[in-house]
Design a protein around this motif. Structure first.
Motif, PDB file in Angstrom:
ATOM      1  N   ILE A 141      30.926  63.699  17.958  1.00  0.00           N
ATOM      2  CA  ILE A 141      32.163  64.076  17.265  1.00  0.00           C
ATOM      3  C   ILE A 141      32.089  65.447  16.605  1.00  0.00           C
ATOM      4  CG2 ILE A 141      32.817  61.672  16.835  1.00  0.00           C
ATOM      5  CD1 ILE A 141      31.746  61.954  14.005  1.00  0.00           C
ATOM      6  N   LYS A 142      30.959  66.106  16.667  1.00  0.00           N
ATOM      7  CA  LYS A 142      30.816  67.403  15.997  1.00  0.00           C
ATOM      8  C   LYS A 142      31.696  68.451  16.670  1.00  0.00           C
ATOM      9  CE  LYS A 142      26.817  69.424  16.356  1.00  0.00           C
ATOM     10  NZ  LYS A 142      25.384  69.690  16.098  1.00  0.00           N
ATOM     11  N   PRO A 143      32.531  69.166  15.911  1.00  0.00           N
ATOM     12  CA  PRO A 143      33.383  70.214  16.495  1.00  0.00           C
ATOM     13  C   PRO A 143      32.550  71.317  17.154  1.00  0.00           C
ATOM     14  CG  PRO A 143      34.081  69.662  14.266  1.00  0.00           C
ATOM     15  CD  PRO A 143      32.771  68.985  14.470  1.00  0.00           C
ATOM     16  N   ILE A 144      33.093  71.925  18.156  1.00  0.00           N
ATOM     17  CA  ILE A 144      32.370  72.957  18.897  1.00  0.00           C
ATOM     18  C   ILE A 144      32.013  74.138  17.999  1.00  0.00           C
ATOM     19  CG2 ILE A 144      32.554  74.629  20.786  1.00  0.00           C
ATOM     20  CD1 ILE A 144      34.360  72.640  22.237  1.00  0.00           C
ATOM     21  N   ASP A 145      32.938  74.505  17.095  1.00  0.00           N
ATOM     22  CA  ASP A 145      32.708  75.663  16.240  1.00  0.00           C
ATOM     23  C   ASP A 145      32.042  75.309  14.911  1.00  0.00           C
ATOM     24  OD1 ASP A 145      34.815  74.212  15.282  1.00  0.00           O
ATOM     25  OD2 ASP A 145      36.076  75.957  14.809  1.00  0.00           O
ATOM     26  N   TYR A 146      31.482  74.092  14.824  1.00  0.00           N
ATOM     27  CA  TYR A 146      30.871  73.640  13.567  1.00  0.00           C
ATOM     28  C   TYR A 146      29.575  74.401  13.294  1.00  0.00           C
ATOM     29  CZ  TYR A 146      28.955  70.569   9.971  1.00  0.00           C
ATOM     30  OH  TYR A 146      28.445  70.074   8.811  1.00  0.00           O
ATOM     31  N   LYS A 147      29.431  74.925  12.098  1.00  0.00           N
ATOM     32  CA  LYS A 147      28.214  75.634  11.720  1.00  0.00           C
ATOM     33  C   LYS A 147      27.171  74.635  11.228  1.00  0.00           C
ATOM     34  CE  LYS A 147      30.576  79.901  10.382  1.00  0.00           C
ATOM     35  NZ  LYS A 147      30.815  80.881   9.298  1.00  0.00           N
ATOM     36  N   PRO A 148      25.931  74.758  11.689  1.00  0.00           N
ATOM     37  CA  PRO A 148      24.884  73.799  11.308  1.00  0.00           C
ATOM     38  C   PRO A 148      24.684  73.736   9.796  1.00  0.00           C
ATOM     39  CG  PRO A 148      24.155  75.217  13.089  1.00  0.00           C
ATOM     40  CD  PRO A 148      25.445  75.799  12.589  1.00  0.00           C
ATOM     41  N   ASP A 149      24.406  72.527   9.306  1.00  0.00           N
ATOM     42  CA  ASP A 149      24.113  72.346   7.889  1.00  0.00           C
ATOM     43  C   ASP A 149      22.755  72.959   7.558  1.00  0.00           C
ATOM     44  OD1 ASP A 149      26.390  70.753   7.107  1.00  0.00           O
ATOM     45  OD2 ASP A 149      25.548  69.163   8.345  1.00  0.00           O
ATOM     46  N   GLY A 150      22.556  73.275   6.282  1.00  0.00           N
ATOM     47  CA  GLY A 150      21.241  73.719   5.834  1.00  0.00           C
ATOM     48  C   GLY A 150      20.311  72.524   5.718  1.00  0.00           C
ATOM     49  N   LYS A 151      19.264  72.682   4.963  1.00  0.00           N
ATOM     50  CA  LYS A 151      18.297  71.597   4.797  1.00  0.00           C
ATOM     51  C   LYS A 151      18.938  70.428   4.057  1.00  0.00           C
ATOM     52  CE  LYS A 151      13.663  70.558   3.120  1.00  0.00           C
ATOM     53  NZ  LYS A 151      12.471  71.061   2.381  1.00  0.00           N
ATOM     54  N   LYS A 152      18.855  69.260   4.657  1.00  0.00           N
ATOM     55  CA  LYS A 152      19.452  68.064   4.069  1.00  0.00           C
ATOM     56  C   LYS A 152      18.397  66.960   3.935  1.00  0.00           C
ATOM     57  CE  LYS A 152      23.748  69.567   3.891  1.00  0.00           C
ATOM     58  NZ  LYS A 152      24.547  69.644   2.637  1.00  0.00           N
ATOM     59  N   GLY A 153      18.768  65.874   3.263  1.00  0.00           N
ATOM     60  CA  GLY A 153      17.842  64.781   3.033  1.00  0.00           C
ATOM     61  C   GLY A 153      18.042  63.625   3.996  1.00  0.00           C
ATOM     62  N   ALA A 154      17.594  62.454   3.565  1.00  0.00           N
ATOM     63  CA  ALA A 154      17.671  61.256   4.409  1.00  0.00           C
ATOM     64  C   ALA A 154      17.920  60.033   3.534  1.00  0.00           C
ATOM     65  CB  ALA A 154      16.366  61.078   5.188  1.00  0.00           C
ATOM     66  N   ILE A 155      18.535  59.015   4.133  1.00  0.00           N
ATOM     67  CA  ILE A 155      18.665  57.714   3.495  1.00  0.00           C
ATOM     68  C   ILE A 155      18.127  56.673   4.471  1.00  0.00           C
ATOM     69  CG2 ILE A 155      20.668  58.436   2.134  1.00  0.00           C
ATOM     70  CD1 ILE A 155      22.394  56.722   4.049  1.00  0.00           C
ATOM     71  N   PHE A 156      18.160  55.405   4.062  1.00  0.00           N
ATOM     72  CA  PHE A 156      17.602  54.342   4.888  1.00  0.00           C
ATOM     73  C   PHE A 156      18.613  53.209   5.030  1.00  0.00           C
ATOM     74  CE2 PHE A 156      14.285  56.679   2.808  1.00  0.00           C
ATOM     75  CZ  PHE A 156      13.329  56.860   3.791  1.00  0.00           C
ATOM     76  N   GLY A 157      18.677  52.633   6.216  1.00  0.00           N
ATOM     77  CA  GLY A 157      19.565  51.507   6.477  1.00  0.00           C
ATOM     78  C   GLY A 157      18.772  50.302   6.954  1.00  0.00           C
ATOM     79  N   PHE A 158      19.255  49.095   6.609  1.00  0.00           N
ATOM     80  CA  PHE A 158      18.577  47.846   6.977  1.00  0.00           C
ATOM     81  C   PHE A 158      19.615  46.869   7.515  1.00  0.00           C
ATOM     82  CE2 PHE A 158      16.383  49.990   3.583  1.00  0.00           C
ATOM     83  CZ  PHE A 158      15.058  49.995   3.986  1.00  0.00           C
ATOM     84  N   ARG A 159      19.266  46.155   8.575  1.00  0.00           N
ATOM     85  CA  ARG A 159      20.240  45.304   9.266  1.00  0.00           C
ATOM     86  C   ARG A 159      20.300  43.875   8.738  1.00  0.00           C
ATOM     87  NH1 ARG A 159      22.091  48.416  13.270  1.00  0.00           N
ATOM     88  NH2 ARG A 159      20.715  50.041  14.088  1.00  0.00           N
ATOM     89  N   SER A 160      19.396  43.497   7.858  1.00  0.00           N
ATOM     90  CA  SER A 160      19.450  42.169   7.230  1.00  0.00           C
ATOM     91  C   SER A 160      18.559  42.187   6.002  1.00  0.00           C
ATOM     92  CB  SER A 160      18.980  41.075   8.196  1.00  0.00           C
ATOM     93  OG  SER A 160      17.588  41.174   8.428  1.00  0.00           O
ATOM     94  N   LYS A 161      18.751  41.215   5.128  1.00  0.00           N
ATOM     95  CA  LYS A 161      17.938  41.129   3.920  1.00  0.00           C
ATOM     96  C   LYS A 161      16.485  40.846   4.275  1.00  0.00           C
ATOM     97  CE  LYS A 161      17.992  39.116  -0.707  1.00  0.00           C
ATOM     98  NZ  LYS A 161      18.706  38.203  -1.643  1.00  0.00           N
TER      99      LYS A 161
END
Length: 341
Positions: A25-45
């Motif tokens: 979905i990223k637009p063709i003219d989209y400028k890359p982000d600078g340094k970013k972080g991360a999060i975590f996802g879990f599919r069940s408890k």
């Protein structure tokens, strides 16, 4: 409610908006982000408890798994990685890896056989001098989770011994105490760790305009804190009249408690010695360890410009209450007062 807007409000540009590679979905003219972080996802408890999750570095990656996760880390970490070759065990969601804090969270565990409604949670906020309303309330299998999203991210730095984390943690603790007076709050969960993720099937209240600046939370926390059982002789508070209880009521204590610039300058008796000496005065005056810990923790977290880390602070107070010392040293007191006044 647009779930994409929810994630953007929570994450506050802490991770990329689009995948770095293979974005759909990223637009063709989209400028890359600078340094970013991360999060975590879990599919069940169950997978969360086993540490089996996914490192997420873009909002697009979350949307690709819409309603596929049960838990996430709404606060952003500097990096995320995997601890095994199969890339199933996540690593990096530790407090000292926090990059930014985006939200405060209250976890409500409703006891079996009892009931609680979101209306009661709202009433708890408006029938008091609290002054805040939740950004979001989620319904979980065992109760609710209340989110108070910050207006802007609270960035973490290790330059001040993670003092920004200590400030945020004190606010989070006071929030739990406030809600714990009338609601079954879980006091054991991590302040800025894993929580239930907003989905299309669990949001019972969402008010995106109910976001507040961090300074407003700090002001509230400092006002709320004296309501807890505390000694009433400190900077900015009244001095007890009548017979002195000991060192804790001597003038030098109030003098030091008013010096926010006390630091750990090399070669100068400073922050560690000041907190240790203040703790010894409390010990010598018969004040309990917990009361001393809570009182000086607020001084360290909120007033010192460069506070001690939580680990070092705890070690200092424990040392003062170890029984090896009788009272604060007059020599050290004079040096502290001379150096910092």
């Amino acid at each position: 409610m647009q779930i994409q807007e929810v994630y953007s409000l929570f994450l506050k540009q802490g991770i990329r908006q689009y995948k770095f590679k293979n974005s759909k979905i990223k637009p063709i003219d989209y400028k890359p982000d600078g340094k970013k972080g991360a999060i975590f996802g879990f599919r069940s408890k169950e997978k969360m408890a086993a540490g089996r999750g996914v490192v997420l570095t873009s909002e697009e990656a979350i949307l690709d798994n819409l309603d596929g996760f049960t838990h996430w880390t709404p606060n952003v970490y500097s990096f995320g990685t995997y601890a095994d070759k199969e890339k199933s065990i996540v690593k990096g969601h530790a407090e000292n890896n926090l990059k930014q804090i985006n939200t405060f969270l209250i976890d409500i565990d409703v006891p079996e056989g009892e009931s609680l409604s979101e209306r009661q949670i709202i009433d708890c906020c408006i029938n008091s001098d609290f002054g805040f309303l939740p950004t979001m309330i989620l319904k979980s299998p065992g109760g609710y989770q209340i989110y108070f999203v910050l207006e802007n991210a609270w960035y973490i730095s290790n330059k001040d011994n993670y003092g920004s984390i200590r400030i945020a943690k004190r606010i989070s603790e006071n929030l739990r105490i406030f809600f714990g007076k009338s609601l079954p709050v879980d006091f054991s969960c991590n302040h800025f760790g894993i929580a239930r993720i907003p989905r299309t099937d669990n949001v019972v209240l969402y008010q995106p305009h109910f976001v507040y600046p961090m300074q407003q939370w700090i002001d509230w926390s400092m006002t709320f804190a004296p309501a807890k059982p505390k000694r009433k002789n400190s900077a900015g508070l009244r001095v007890l009249k009548g017979k002195l209880r000991g060192q804790v009521d001597e003038p030098w204590v109030k003098i030091l408690l008013n010096r926010k610039e006390i630091s750990g300058t090399k070669g100068v008796i400073g922050r560690n010695n000041a907190l240790f000496t203040l703790a010894l005065a409390h010990y010598a005056s018969g004040i309990s360890y917990q009361e001393c810990y809570d009182f000086l923790d607020e001084f360290n977290s909120f007033q010192l410009a460069s506070p001690l880390s939580e680990k070092e602070y705890t070690r200092t107070i424990k040392s003062a209450y170890s029984g090896k010392y009788q009272a604060a040293s007059r020599v050290v007191i004079r040096r502290l007062v001379t150096n910092w006044t």
